[in-house]
Design an enzyme around this catalytic site. Sequence first.
Site, PDB file in Angstrom:
ATOM      1  N   GLY A  82      36.453   8.532  25.840  1.00  8.26           N
ATOM      2  CA  GLY A  82      35.863   8.342  24.520  1.00  8.26           C
ATOM      3  C   GLY A  82      34.831   7.255  24.312  1.00  8.26           C
ATOM      4  O   GLY A  82      34.253   7.200  23.236  1.00  8.26           O
TER       5      GLY A  82
ATOM      6  N   GLY B 277      31.858   6.825  25.732  1.00  6.84           N
ATOM      7  CA  GLY B 277      30.497   7.162  26.166  1.00  6.84           C
ATOM      8  C   GLY B 277      29.493   7.249  25.027  1.00  6.84           C
ATOM      9  O   GLY B 277      29.836   7.550  23.884  1.00  6.84           O
TER      10      GLY B 277
ATOM     11  N   CYS C 174      29.326  10.734  23.672  1.00  4.86           N
ATOM     12  CA  CYS C 174      30.650  11.334  23.630  1.00  4.86           C
ATOM     13  C   CYS C 174      31.129  11.390  22.179  1.00  4.86           C
ATOM     14  O   CYS C 174      30.930  10.444  21.427  1.00  4.86           O
ATOM     15  CB  CYS C 174      31.568  10.433  24.438  1.00  4.86           C
ATOM     16  SG  CYS C 174      33.288  10.738  24.165  1.00  4.86           S
TER      17      CYS C 174
HETATM   18  P1  5GP Z   1      27.687   5.993  28.774  1.00  6.37           P
HETATM   19  O1  5GP Z   1      27.358   5.120  29.958  1.00  6.37           O
HETATM   20  O2  5GP Z   1      26.527   6.878  28.418  1.00  6.37           O
HETATM   21  O3  5GP Z   1      28.210   5.228  27.622  1.00  6.37           O
HETATM   22  O4  5GP Z   1      28.886   6.940  29.231  1.00  6.37           O
HETATM   23  C1  5GP Z   1      28.778   7.817  30.317  1.00  6.37           C
HETATM   24  C2  5GP Z   1      30.067   8.589  30.456  1.00  6.37           C
HETATM   25  O5  5GP Z   1      30.345   9.364  29.291  1.00  6.37           O
HETATM   26  C3  5GP Z   1      30.073   9.628  31.568  1.00  6.37           C
HETATM   27  O6  5GP Z   1      30.192   9.083  32.841  1.00  6.37           O
HETATM   28  C4  5GP Z   1      31.257  10.507  31.164  1.00  6.37           C
HETATM   29  O7  5GP Z   1      32.492   9.968  31.565  1.00  6.37           O
HETATM   30  C5  5GP Z   1      31.208  10.449  29.639  1.00  6.37           C
HETATM   31  N1  5GP Z   1      30.644  11.691  29.090  1.00  6.37           N
HETATM   32  C6  5GP Z   1      29.524  12.327  29.450  1.00  6.37           C
HETATM   33  N2  5GP Z   1      29.315  13.427  28.708  1.00  6.37           N
HETATM   34  C7  5GP Z   1      30.334  13.513  27.846  1.00  6.37           C
HETATM   35  C8  5GP Z   1      30.696  14.435  26.822  1.00  6.37           C
HETATM   36  O8  5GP Z   1      30.001  15.410  26.514  1.00  6.37           O
HETATM   37  N3  5GP Z   1      31.864  14.181  26.171  1.00  6.37           N
HETATM   38  C9  5GP Z   1      32.637  13.111  26.471  1.00  6.37           C
HETATM   39  N4  5GP Z   1      33.781  12.954  25.820  1.00  6.37           N
HETATM   40  N5  5GP Z   1      32.314  12.195  27.411  1.00  6.37           N
HETATM   41  C10 5GP Z   1      31.183  12.398  28.096  1.00  6.37           C
END
Ligand code: 5GP
EC number: 1.7.1.7
Length: 347
Positions: free
Chosen positions: A181, A183, A186
């Site tokens: 959660g 991300g 996300c």
């Molecule tokens: P960020 O660095 O952009 O904050 O987070 C990246 C991470 O978000 C990814 O490695 C993956 O674990 C998560 N993530 C990517 N796409 C999605 C999505 O569509 N839904 C959710 N719940 N998490 C995602």
Amino acid sequence: MRIEQDLKLGFKDVLFRPKRSTLKSRSQVELTRDFTFKHSGRQWSGVPIIAANMDSVGSFDMAAALAKHHVMTAIHKHYSVDDWAGFVHNHSAEVLKHVMVSTGTSEADFQKTKDIMALSDDLLFICIDIANGYSEHLVEYVEKVRTAFPDKVISAGNVVTGDMVEELILAGADIVKVGIGPGSVCTTRVKTGVGYPQLSAIIECADAAHGLGGQIIGDGGCTCAGDVSKAFGGGADFVMLGGMLAGHEESNGEIVEKDGKTYMKFYGMSSQSAMDKHSGGVANYRAAEGKTVLLPYRGPVENTIQDIMGGVRSTCTYVGAAKLKELTKRTTFIRVQEQENNVYGRE
Ligand code: 5GP
């Protein structure tokens, strides 16, 4: 129904307390870490930052650019085996050593992983990745992959609590990926109400993993170099970045021109955009749990990765850690209710 009363923390809830240090310059800080992995027994040395396996981040081009800095890329799972064959053919052992092969948990995924891993002995990392790592099915799949690849480094996730970290390590994972959660694209917390503030998840999961000789990846939620340092300070062995590395030339996202400005599309892997592209739309029994955003185009990733590494080095000098490995031991977090002064916005 039960309520746990102790407050869980995100990156925004803490800052590092500076400590006396003999380090004169951030150039004296070593970001490279050496790991020997629990099950595979394999050794690896590099900078433990990983570009996320998202299809507008974890591309072959990203891997080539980041490997120059000994930084890893988890390649997204939408390349074909033929695409992989071309990549393996053109790239050095040094690049392949900094690459993770991502996979889901279906029979087709298993076969594809076997085909990709057979392309080169230099491919070392397998990243088994599902949104909800609490499924019993993941544990069985990890056992199966461990049996098929006894000498490869296996990462599995995503989970956020120590009990499940232990179960995955005992099933054969060398590394457990942590984050539900946090991300940038996300929407799981909004759509389902499920989640765990990322810094506490890292602290608790690192403790569980290290007790068994395993490692963790803190995955998601980093918005700036300071957050990356906080993830390491909390005990993450590796930190995975999506949004911070999106929007670059090597991210291979779709370019969009709007009002005379150039943007790049970035979307969650469970978003409507991703499901339209890869699965023929959102199945009617599920909700999209990711969003789609347009990021101002940022050019080559070189400056960004240097900026992130420079920030982490600087954190280390503030707390007196000559090596990244020492950062967590040198970390005292103070709980805060303020972060940066935002009067002129963020850079
Ligand atoms: P960020 O660095 O952009 O904050 O987070 C990246 C991470 O978000 C990814 O490695 C993956 O674990 C998560 N993530 C990517 N796409 C999605 C999505 O569509 N839904 C959710 N719940 N998490 C995602």
